[in-house]
Scaffold this active site. Structure first.
Site, PDB file in Angstrom:
ATOM      1  N   LEU A  45      41.403  45.911  32.623  1.00  0.00           N
ATOM      2  CA  LEU A  45      42.255  45.236  31.338  1.00  0.00           C
ATOM      3  C   LEU A  45      41.153  45.955  30.117  1.00  0.00           C
ATOM      4  O   LEU A  45      39.893  45.583  30.226  1.00  0.00           O
ATOM      5  CB  LEU A  45      42.047  43.748  31.600  1.00  0.00           C
ATOM      6  CG  LEU A  45      42.954  43.102  32.664  1.00  0.00           C
ATOM      7  CD1 LEU A  45      42.914  41.604  32.816  1.00  0.00           C
ATOM      8  CD2 LEU A  45      44.522  43.644  32.373  1.00  0.00           C
ATOM      9  N   ASP A  46      41.854  45.990  28.990  1.00  0.00           N
ATOM     10  CA  ASP A  46      41.103  46.265  27.627  1.00  0.00           C
ATOM     11  C   ASP A  46      40.030  45.169  27.532  1.00  0.00           C
ATOM     12  O   ASP A  46      40.157  44.002  27.993  1.00  0.00           O
ATOM     13  CB  ASP A  46      41.945  46.555  26.560  1.00  0.00           C
ATOM     14  CG  ASP A  46      43.041  47.481  26.832  1.00  0.00           C
ATOM     15  OD1 ASP A  46      42.694  48.242  27.669  1.00  0.00           O
ATOM     16  OD2 ASP A  46      44.042  47.617  26.004  1.00  0.00           O
ATOM     17  N   LYS A  47      39.126  45.500  26.701  1.00  0.00           N
ATOM     18  CA  LYS A  47      37.907  44.776  26.515  1.00  0.00           C
ATOM     19  C   LYS A  47      38.424  43.341  25.783  1.00  0.00           C
ATOM     20  O   LYS A  47      38.042  42.258  26.013  1.00  0.00           O
ATOM     21  CB  LYS A  47      36.906  45.098  25.377  1.00  0.00           C
ATOM     22  CG  LYS A  47      35.652  44.437  25.118  1.00  0.00           C
ATOM     23  CD  LYS A  47      34.699  45.293  24.193  1.00  0.00           C
ATOM     24  CE  LYS A  47      33.478  44.412  23.958  1.00  0.00           C
ATOM     25  NZ  LYS A  47      32.523  45.220  23.327  1.00  0.00           N
TER      26      LYS A  47
ATOM     27  N   HIS B  69      46.188  51.774  28.200  1.00  0.00           N
ATOM     28  CA  HIS B  69      46.655  50.947  27.041  1.00  0.00           C
ATOM     29  C   HIS B  69      47.872  50.935  26.634  1.00  0.00           C
ATOM     30  O   HIS B  69      48.748  50.791  25.759  1.00  0.00           O
ATOM     31  CB  HIS B  69      45.977  51.505  25.580  1.00  0.00           C
ATOM     32  CG  HIS B  69      44.510  51.622  25.395  1.00  0.00           C
ATOM     33  ND1 HIS B  69      43.686  50.618  25.822  1.00  0.00           N
ATOM     34  CD2 HIS B  69      43.742  52.380  24.799  1.00  0.00           C
ATOM     35  CE1 HIS B  69      42.414  50.737  25.535  1.00  0.00           C
ATOM     36  NE2 HIS B  69      42.485  51.804  24.927  1.00  0.00           N
TER      37      HIS B  69
END
Length: 237
Positions: A102-104, A190
């Site tokens: 998962l993105d930051k 993303h």
């Protein structure tokens, strides 16, 4: 059967060299007998091992559900940022990893395990495992977006197109910032953010709620985790 020093190292009692020292110091017992040989072979499913009087149970695999908070990265280690593994304080295994990323700045469901076969099944593009997200979108989501997402969308460029699989977009609340739920069946880099950028909109908040049959426990606050229940584990194995 497994060497005693490897058993203890696998269960995070210490490094391989450290546990060898502990064993030679007489701090380890097998079935109530002090064993001072690091190479001693044990039956991990039958023998009872204690370290300084505390039992050390062997776990081949561990499975944790984490509600990933924003600001933490989906990695096993990092010199600058806190990782999702830093949040798992009670882990026994040293070989845990996050299943997918998962993105930051993205929150929500993340499975932490050391079961590589399970991770492959959940992440394999051929399996088309559903991943469901709740998101807040700046720009106002329309029924036309729902139609476009249901077909497929190019998140690449005209020169180098990158088409997504059909996705299910549901509008929960319309407005200048819309609330939506999106289900995709792949995991491109993303992807959710790029899908909305492709229709001229921006994701301002993103949270994963489900991965396959595994659903985020609403009782877990961001940063909290727990072991999977038997029924949850059966549902994804």
């Amino acid at each position: 059967m497994i060497r005693l020093d490897k058993y203890l190292a696998d269960m995070s009692i210490g490094t391989r060299q450290e546990v060898k020292k502990y064993i030679r110091q007489g701090r380890v017992k097998i079935n109530e007998d002090i064993i001072k040989k690091p190479e001693y072979k044990i039956r991990e499913d039958e023998d009872k091992i204690t370290f300084d009087g505390a039992p050390v149970a062997y776990e081949t695999f561990e499975y944790y559900m984490l509600n990933k908070p924003a600001g933490v990265i989906s990695a096993t280690e990092d010199k600058r940022d806190k990782t999702v593994l830093d949040l798992i304080k009670e882990k026994k295994r040293k070989d845990l990893f996050p299943v997918g990323r998962l993105d930051k700045d993205t929150e929500g469901l993340l499975l932490i395990t050391n079961d590589g076969a399970l991770a492959h099944r959940l992440l394999s593009p051929k399996k088309h495992v559903d991943k469901c997200y709740y998101a807040e979108i700046s720009g106002g989501v329309t029924e036309d977006d729902v139609r476009v997402f249901k077909e497929r969308i190019n998140i690449g460029t005209q020169e180098e197109p990158e088409w997504t699989m059909p996705a299910e977009l549901k509008i929960l609340e319309k407005g200048t910032v819309s609330r939506i739920r999106l289900t995709i069946r792949e995991g491109k880099f993303h992807q959710v953010k790029r899908m909305f950028l492709a229709v001229g909109k921006e994701v301002v908040y993103l949270k994963r709620e489900r991965m396959g049959a595994l659903v985020l426990d609403e009782e877990l606050a961001p940063g909290e985790y727990r072991k999977l229940t038997d029924s949850e584990l059966k549902s994804i194995l």
